[in-house]
Structure formats: structure tokens, C-alpha cells
Design a protein around this motif. Sequence first.
Motif, short mmCIF file in Angstrom:
data_model
loop_
_atom_site.label_atom_id
_atom_site.label_comp_id
_atom_site.label_asym_id
_atom_site.label_seq_id
_atom_site.Cartn_x
_atom_site.Cartn_y
_atom_site.Cartn_z
N GLU A 270 0.83 -1.21 0.00
CA GLU A 270 0.00 0.00 0.00
C GLU A 270 0.86 1.26 0.00
OE1 GLU A 270 -2.74 -0.14 3.23
OE2 GLU A 270 -4.11 -1.52 2.20
N GLU A 271 2.05 1.18 0.61
CA GLU A 271 2.97 2.32 0.66
C GLU A 271 3.98 2.30 -0.48
OE1 GLU A 271 4.11 3.05 5.08
OE2 GLU A 271 3.55 0.93 4.89
N ALA A 272 3.99 1.21 -1.25
CA ALA A 272 4.96 1.06 -2.34
C ALA A 272 4.31 1.50 -3.66
CB ALA A 272 5.45 -0.38 -2.39
N LEU A 273 4.88 1.06 -4.77
CA LEU A 273 4.41 1.51 -6.07
C LEU A 273 2.97 1.10 -6.37
CD1 LEU A 273 5.16 2.98 -8.70
CD2 LEU A 273 6.07 0.79 -9.54
N PRO A 274 2.55 -0.15 -6.13
CA PRO A 274 1.16 -0.51 -6.47
C PRO A 274 0.12 0.33 -5.75
CG PRO A 274 2.48 -2.48 -6.13
CD PRO A 274 3.32 -1.33 -5.68
N GLY A 275 0.26 0.47 -4.43
CA GLY A 275 -0.71 1.26 -3.68
C GLY A 275 -0.67 2.73 -4.06
N SER A 276 0.53 3.24 -4.33
CA SER A 276 0.66 4.65 -4.72
C SER A 276 0.01 4.91 -6.08
CB SER A 276 2.14 5.04 -4.76
OG SER A 276 2.73 4.95 -3.47
N LEU A 277 0.22 4.01 -7.03
CA LEU A 277 -0.44 4.15 -8.33
C LEU A 277 -1.96 4.06 -8.17
CD1 LEU A 277 1.90 1.97 -10.57
CD2 LEU A 277 1.45 4.41 -10.88
N ALA A 278 -2.41 3.14 -7.33
CA ALA A 278 -3.85 3.00 -7.12
C ALA A 278 -4.46 4.29 -6.61
CB ALA A 278 -4.12 1.84 -6.15
N ARG A 279 -3.80 4.94 -5.66
CA ARG A 279 -4.33 6.19 -5.12
C ARG A 279 -4.35 7.30 -6.17
NH1 ARG A 279 -1.49 4.16 -0.81
NH2 ARG A 279 0.40 5.34 -1.30
N GLU A 280 -3.31 7.38 -6.98
CA GLU A 280 -3.28 8.39 -8.03
C GLU A 280 -4.40 8.16 -9.05
OE1 GLU A 280 -1.40 11.13 -8.32
OE2 GLU A 280 -0.55 10.65 -6.35
N LEU A 281 -4.60 6.92 -9.44
CA LEU A 281 -5.65 6.61 -10.42
C LEU A 281 -7.04 6.80 -9.83
CD1 LEU A 281 -3.97 3.44 -11.93
CD2 LEU A 281 -4.27 5.64 -13.08
N HIS A 282 -7.19 6.47 -8.56
CA HIS A 282 -8.46 6.67 -7.87
C HIS A 282 -8.83 8.15 -7.87
CE1 HIS A 282 -11.07 6.90 -4.20
NE2 HIS A 282 -11.54 5.78 -4.69
N ALA A 283 -7.85 9.00 -7.57
CA ALA A 283 -8.11 10.44 -7.54
C ALA A 283 -8.40 10.98 -8.93
CB ALA A 283 -6.90 11.16 -6.94
N ARG A 284 -7.74 10.46 -9.93
CA ARG A 284 -7.89 10.97 -11.30
C ARG A 284 -9.20 10.51 -11.94
NH1 ARG A 284 -4.32 14.39 -14.43
NH2 ARG A 284 -2.29 14.36 -13.40
N THR A 285 -9.56 9.25 -11.72
CA THR A 285 -10.68 8.68 -12.46
C THR A 285 -12.00 8.71 -11.70
OG1 THR A 285 -10.32 6.42 -11.61
CG2 THR A 285 -9.08 7.07 -13.58
N GLY A 286 -11.96 8.78 -10.38
CA GLY A 286 -13.18 8.66 -9.60
C GLY A 286 -13.70 7.23 -9.53
N ARG A 287 -12.94 6.30 -10.06
CA ARG A 287 -13.35 4.89 -10.06
C ARG A 287 -12.71 4.16 -8.88
NH1 ARG A 287 -12.29 2.58 -16.06
NH2 ARG A 287 -13.31 0.77 -15.11
N GLY A 288 -13.34 3.05 -8.48
CA GLY A 288 -12.68 2.16 -7.55
C GLY A 288 -11.46 1.55 -8.22
N ILE A 289 -10.54 1.05 -7.41
CA ILE A 289 -9.33 0.43 -7.95
C ILE A 289 -9.13 -0.92 -7.26
CG2 ILE A 289 -6.86 0.66 -8.39
CD1 ILE A 289 -8.40 2.92 -9.66
N ILE A 290 -8.97 -1.95 -8.06
CA ILE A 290 -8.57 -3.27 -7.57
C ILE A 290 -7.16 -3.50 -8.08
CG2 ILE A 290 -9.04 -5.74 -7.58
CD1 ILE A 290 -11.97 -5.04 -8.18
N TRP A 291 -6.18 -3.59 -7.18
CA TRP A 291 -4.79 -3.66 -7.63
C TRP A 291 -4.09 -4.91 -7.10
CZ3 TRP A 291 -1.22 -3.88 -3.73
CH2 TRP A 291 -1.57 -3.35 -2.50
#
Length: 243
Positions: A57-78
Motif C-alpha cells: 500500500e505504501e509502495a508503487l502498487p498502492g501509490s499508483l492505485a491512489r493516483e488513479l483513484h483520484a484521477r478517475t473517480g473509479r474504484g481500484i482493484i490492484w
Amino acid sequence: MLHGPRILAQKRQLDRVVERLPDAELPWEGKLDGPDPLRLAVIGDSTAAGTGAPTQEEALPGSLARELHARTGRGIIWRAVGENGIDTHGFVERYLTDAVARPADLVFVSLGANDALHARSAAAFARDLRRLLTTLSDRLPEARILMSNLPVFARFDLIPEPTRTTLYRHSRNLERVAARVIARDGRWMMTETLPPPYGQDFFASDRFHPSASGYADWARWAVDEAWPRGLSDIAYAGRHTEV
């Protein structure tokens, strides 16, 4: 060639002195709530394995998920698939089946650093990268694939000269080869520009892998860089009902 013996000696010394950090703790998957969840797979080497951060969650996968969540407004399954120290050939041979085992809307590829570190040829790297990307798109035909450019080894103070400059030049050559491969398919893209200067807290304690702060900076920059060049399509494309 003139620097060959010195570079080999420096690489052996680095292998002895660089701190060995563990991978991020399990689990290597997670979820951010929201409508029309976007499925993200992060695949690659130690950066996909989260080396340098306590959790994914603190590494690249979780960080990308948060960025995409903020940008798209969609849920993220990572989820993440990777191994510390692996090069592109090793990933294709050992992890490609896992990488395509679940559906994905976006695959983030973080490979090539170890190809540079192991002085693999551009031709061998291009061959393995083509196989990786082609298989991903054959098995996940609706997915966009975003490949990260390689680390900016010129900024790694831990690496002595002339190894640092030699490694940086080779990595830039591998990036140029990757860009030519990626240009062959409209579903493939790559972060094209050099990232901003690494911040004071970018590196973990080994001074080689990103820290949690470094992964957050990297994810933010990667999404910002690729968003206007086509990554924004994922905000609307491929919407589906979660199963």
C-alpha cells in the motif's frame, strides 16, 4: 572497454556493501472503494515487489492505485507480480503466466533496471520486451499497458564513477530500444521524459530502492506524465461490473 576491470571491481564492491532490504509485506493486492472498479496490475522487478517500503500500500502498487483513484473517480482493484533482482527475460520465463492470470484494465510495467545492471544487450532486451508486451495484449486485449522508463542512474550517488555514467548511458540506450518496441501498438505507452529531480526522501535506507515517499513521488509523476498522452482514456474506457 577501457574501464571494464574497474567497473567490474566497483560492481563487486556494491554487491557487498548495499543493504539488503526485504520485499514489502504480504498481501500484494488491495482495493480502493468506488464505482466501476478499474483493475490494475503492477508487474516487474524489486519495485513491483515493493522493496524499500513496509507494505505494498505504501509502495508503487498502492501509490499508483491512489493516483488513479483520484484521477478517475473509479474504484481500484490492484495487485503486484514481481521479484527483486529479476530482469525482463527472467520475468517472462517465471512470472508471465501469473501476470495474465487475472483480468486487467491497466498494466504498469517496471522492468529494465536489472537488464541495465546485468549489461544485457539491447537486442536481447528488445526481444524479451516484445514477447512480454505481445503476450500481455493477447491475453488481456482490452488493457492499456504503461511501461516506466528506467531509473536515472546518474542520480544514484551510491554508485561510484565510472560505473555510474556507464550504467546510465546503457540504461538510456535500453529506453530508446523500448520506445521503438512500444511504438508498434497503440495499446502500449511509456513514460517518455526524465522524472523531476529525486527529493531528499526519495531513497530507502539502502540508497538504491525508493522509499515509501519515493514510490509516491514516482507514481504521481508517472500518472501526470502519461495522462495527457492517452492514459486518461482509462477513466472512461472498459467499464464493467465487478464480479
